[in-house]
Design a protein around this motif. Sequence first.
Motif, PDB file in Angstrom:
ATOM      1  N   GLY A 108       0.811  -1.223   0.000  1.00  0.00           N
ATOM      2  CA  GLY A 108       0.000   0.000   0.000  1.00  0.00           C
ATOM      3  C   GLY A 108       0.840   1.266   0.000  1.00  0.00           C
ATOM      4  O   GLY A 108       0.357   2.339  -0.332  1.00  0.00           O
ATOM      5  N   PHE A 109       2.122   1.142   0.348  1.00  0.00           N
ATOM      6  CA  PHE A 109       3.030   2.286   0.395  1.00  0.00           C
ATOM      7  C   PHE A 109       3.105   3.002  -0.952  1.00  0.00           C
ATOM      8  O   PHE A 109       3.252   4.207  -1.006  1.00  0.00           O
ATOM      9  CB  PHE A 109       4.420   1.788   0.817  1.00  0.00           C
ATOM     10  CG  PHE A 109       5.446   2.875   0.988  1.00  0.00           C
ATOM     11  CD1 PHE A 109       5.433   3.685   2.112  1.00  0.00           C
ATOM     12  CD2 PHE A 109       6.410   3.075   0.034  1.00  0.00           C
ATOM     13  CE1 PHE A 109       6.381   4.684   2.271  1.00  0.00           C
ATOM     14  CE2 PHE A 109       7.355   4.061   0.184  1.00  0.00           C
ATOM     15  CZ  PHE A 109       7.345   4.867   1.310  1.00  0.00           C
ATOM     16  N   PHE A 110       2.991   2.256  -2.052  1.00  0.00           N
ATOM     17  CA  PHE A 110       3.126   2.819  -3.399  1.00  0.00           C
ATOM     18  C   PHE A 110       1.787   3.146  -4.063  1.00  0.00           C
ATOM     19  O   PHE A 110       1.736   3.357  -5.270  1.00  0.00           O
ATOM     20  CB  PHE A 110       3.877   1.831  -4.307  1.00  0.00           C
ATOM     21  CG  PHE A 110       5.284   1.552  -3.866  1.00  0.00           C
ATOM     22  CD1 PHE A 110       6.270   2.504  -3.976  1.00  0.00           C
ATOM     23  CD2 PHE A 110       5.620   0.314  -3.341  1.00  0.00           C
ATOM     24  CE1 PHE A 110       7.569   2.240  -3.577  1.00  0.00           C
ATOM     25  CE2 PHE A 110       6.917   0.035  -2.933  1.00  0.00           C
ATOM     26  CZ  PHE A 110       7.894   1.008  -3.057  1.00  0.00           C
ATOM     27  N   PHE A 111       0.685   3.190  -3.300  1.00  0.00           N
ATOM     28  CA  PHE A 111      -0.637   3.300  -3.911  1.00  0.00           C
ATOM     29  C   PHE A 111      -0.770   4.489  -4.845  1.00  0.00           C
ATOM     30  O   PHE A 111      -1.503   4.418  -5.824  1.00  0.00           O
ATOM     31  CB  PHE A 111      -1.739   3.304  -2.846  1.00  0.00           C
ATOM     32  CG  PHE A 111      -1.977   4.625  -2.163  1.00  0.00           C
ATOM     33  CD1 PHE A 111      -3.034   5.430  -2.553  1.00  0.00           C
ATOM     34  CD2 PHE A 111      -1.165   5.051  -1.135  1.00  0.00           C
ATOM     35  CE1 PHE A 111      -3.275   6.635  -1.926  1.00  0.00           C
ATOM     36  CE2 PHE A 111      -1.393   6.246  -0.494  1.00  0.00           C
ATOM     37  CZ  PHE A 111      -2.451   7.055  -0.891  1.00  0.00           C
ATOM     38  N   ARG A 112      -0.083   5.572  -4.622  1.00  0.00           N
ATOM     39  CA  ARG A 112      -0.185   6.750  -5.499  1.00  0.00           C
ATOM     40  C   ARG A 112       0.616   6.589  -6.791  1.00  0.00           C
ATOM     41  O   ARG A 112       0.484   7.392  -7.696  1.00  0.00           O
ATOM     42  CB  ARG A 112       0.265   7.997  -4.762  1.00  0.00           C
ATOM     43  CG  ARG A 112      -0.698   8.386  -3.675  1.00  0.00           C
ATOM     44  CD  ARG A 112      -0.361   9.710  -3.089  1.00  0.00           C
ATOM     45  NE  ARG A 112      -1.382  10.076  -2.127  1.00  0.00           N
ATOM     46  CZ  ARG A 112      -1.273  11.068  -1.298  1.00  0.00           C
ATOM     47  NH1 ARG A 112      -0.193  11.817  -1.303  1.00  0.00           N
ATOM     48  NH2 ARG A 112      -2.247  11.340  -0.455  1.00  0.00           N
ATOM     49  N   ASN A 113       1.455   5.578  -6.873  1.00  0.00           N
ATOM     50  CA  ASN A 113       2.290   5.360  -8.050  1.00  0.00           C
ATOM     51  C   ASN A 113       1.746   4.305  -8.999  1.00  0.00           C
ATOM     52  O   ASN A 113       2.117   4.275 -10.168  1.00  0.00           O
ATOM     53  CB  ASN A 113       3.708   4.952  -7.613  1.00  0.00           C
ATOM     54  CG  ASN A 113       4.318   5.931  -6.659  1.00  0.00           C
ATOM     55  OD1 ASN A 113       4.459   5.638  -5.481  1.00  0.00           O
ATOM     56  ND2 ASN A 113       4.667   7.100  -7.135  1.00  0.00           N
ATOM     57  N   TYR A 114       0.892   3.416  -8.513  1.00  0.00           N
ATOM     58  CA  TYR A 114       0.458   2.273  -9.310  1.00  0.00           C
ATOM     59  C   TYR A 114      -0.219   2.667 -10.617  1.00  0.00           C
ATOM     60  O   TYR A 114       0.117   2.129 -11.675  1.00  0.00           O
ATOM     61  CB  TYR A 114      -0.476   1.364  -8.511  1.00  0.00           C
ATOM     62  CG  TYR A 114       0.211   0.607  -7.401  1.00  0.00           C
ATOM     63  CD1 TYR A 114       1.453   0.025  -7.578  1.00  0.00           C
ATOM     64  CD2 TYR A 114      -0.404   0.462  -6.170  1.00  0.00           C
ATOM     65  CE1 TYR A 114       2.065  -0.665  -6.555  1.00  0.00           C
ATOM     66  CE2 TYR A 114       0.208  -0.241  -5.144  1.00  0.00           C
ATOM     67  CZ  TYR A 114       1.445  -0.795  -5.344  1.00  0.00           C
ATOM     68  OH  TYR A 114       2.057  -1.491  -4.333  1.00  0.00           O
ATOM     69  N   ASP A 115      -1.177   3.574 -10.600  1.00  0.00           N
ATOM     70  CA  ASP A 115      -1.923   3.906 -11.820  1.00  0.00           C
ATOM     71  C   ASP A 115      -0.998   4.459 -12.909  1.00  0.00           C
ATOM     72  O   ASP A 115      -1.097   4.064 -14.068  1.00  0.00           O
ATOM     73  CB  ASP A 115      -3.049   4.895 -11.519  1.00  0.00           C
ATOM     74  CG  ASP A 115      -4.165   4.263 -10.715  1.00  0.00           C
ATOM     75  OD1 ASP A 115      -4.386   3.043 -10.849  1.00  0.00           O
ATOM     76  OD2 ASP A 115      -4.821   4.984  -9.940  1.00  0.00           O
ATOM     77  N   THR A 116      -0.094   5.350 -12.533  1.00  0.00           N
ATOM     78  CA  THR A 116       0.822   5.938 -13.521  1.00  0.00           C
ATOM     79  C   THR A 116       1.790   4.901 -14.065  1.00  0.00           C
ATOM     80  O   THR A 116       1.967   4.783 -15.283  1.00  0.00           O
ATOM     81  CB  THR A 116       1.598   7.110 -12.894  1.00  0.00           C
ATOM     82  OG1 THR A 116       0.658   8.085 -12.444  1.00  0.00           O
ATOM     83  CG2 THR A 116       2.544   7.740 -13.890  1.00  0.00           C
ATOM     84  N   LEU A 117       2.422   4.146 -13.180  1.00  0.00           N
ATOM     85  CA  LEU A 117       3.407   3.160 -13.636  1.00  0.00           C
ATOM     86  C   LEU A 117       2.752   2.032 -14.436  1.00  0.00           C
ATOM     87  O   LEU A 117       3.322   1.548 -15.406  1.00  0.00           O
ATOM     88  CB  LEU A 117       4.171   2.580 -12.439  1.00  0.00           C
ATOM     89  CG  LEU A 117       5.088   3.564 -11.716  1.00  0.00           C
ATOM     90  CD1 LEU A 117       5.665   2.931 -10.456  1.00  0.00           C
ATOM     91  CD2 LEU A 117       6.200   4.046 -12.636  1.00  0.00           C
ATOM     92  N   ALA A 118       1.556   1.628 -14.054  1.00  0.00           N
ATOM     93  CA  ALA A 118       0.865   0.545 -14.767  1.00  0.00           C
ATOM     94  C   ALA A 118       0.412   0.982 -16.157  1.00  0.00           C
ATOM     95  O   ALA A 118       0.124   0.139 -16.998  1.00  0.00           O
ATOM     96  CB  ALA A 118      -0.325   0.056 -13.957  1.00  0.00           C
ATOM     97  N   SER A 119       0.352   2.278 -16.400  1.00  0.00           N
ATOM     98  CA  SER A 119      -0.113   2.763 -17.707  1.00  0.00           C
ATOM     99  C   SER A 119       1.023   2.947 -18.720  1.00  0.00           C
ATOM    100  O   SER A 119       0.769   3.322 -19.860  1.00  0.00           O
ATOM    101  CB  SER A 119      -0.868   4.087 -17.537  1.00  0.00           C
ATOM    102  OG  SER A 119       0.019   5.113 -17.143  1.00  0.00           O
TER     103      SER A 119
END
Length: 130
Positions: A108-119
């Motif tokens: 959960g530490f990276f929750f703000r990064n997942y959407d950008t990196l996954a795209s």
Amino acid sequence: QEPRNRGQMDHKIPNKQLSGEKLPTQKKKCQWFPSKEDKAQTDENKIMETVKAKYVTKFIECGKDKSGKPLLMNTLLFDAATGEKEKESNGDNAMPIVLAHGYGAGVGFFFRNYDTLASIPGTRLIAIDW
């Protein structure tokens, strides 16, 4: 100066205007609160509900202990090419991006990064919870 609680830290947050003029520094207090494992898991699940990118959670075997019992690592697998849960179409050709948190953190530490990196096209995002 006020006495601080154990785990409490003062962080100075600079406040600047676009002109470059410095304004007085604001103080923000942060505090660490110990938590039980089930409460921490519930909170992490709530945080992960904010992630729009599709992913699957898998426990992947990463070795065996002395008795031969498998050691499992909680892993989140994202697929940038399709946005769908674990499609094999991009599998071997995608460049992996691996996120590994530090001690005391969680996926959960990276929750703000997942959407950008996954795209990012042509990549496969993997977050490990070791």
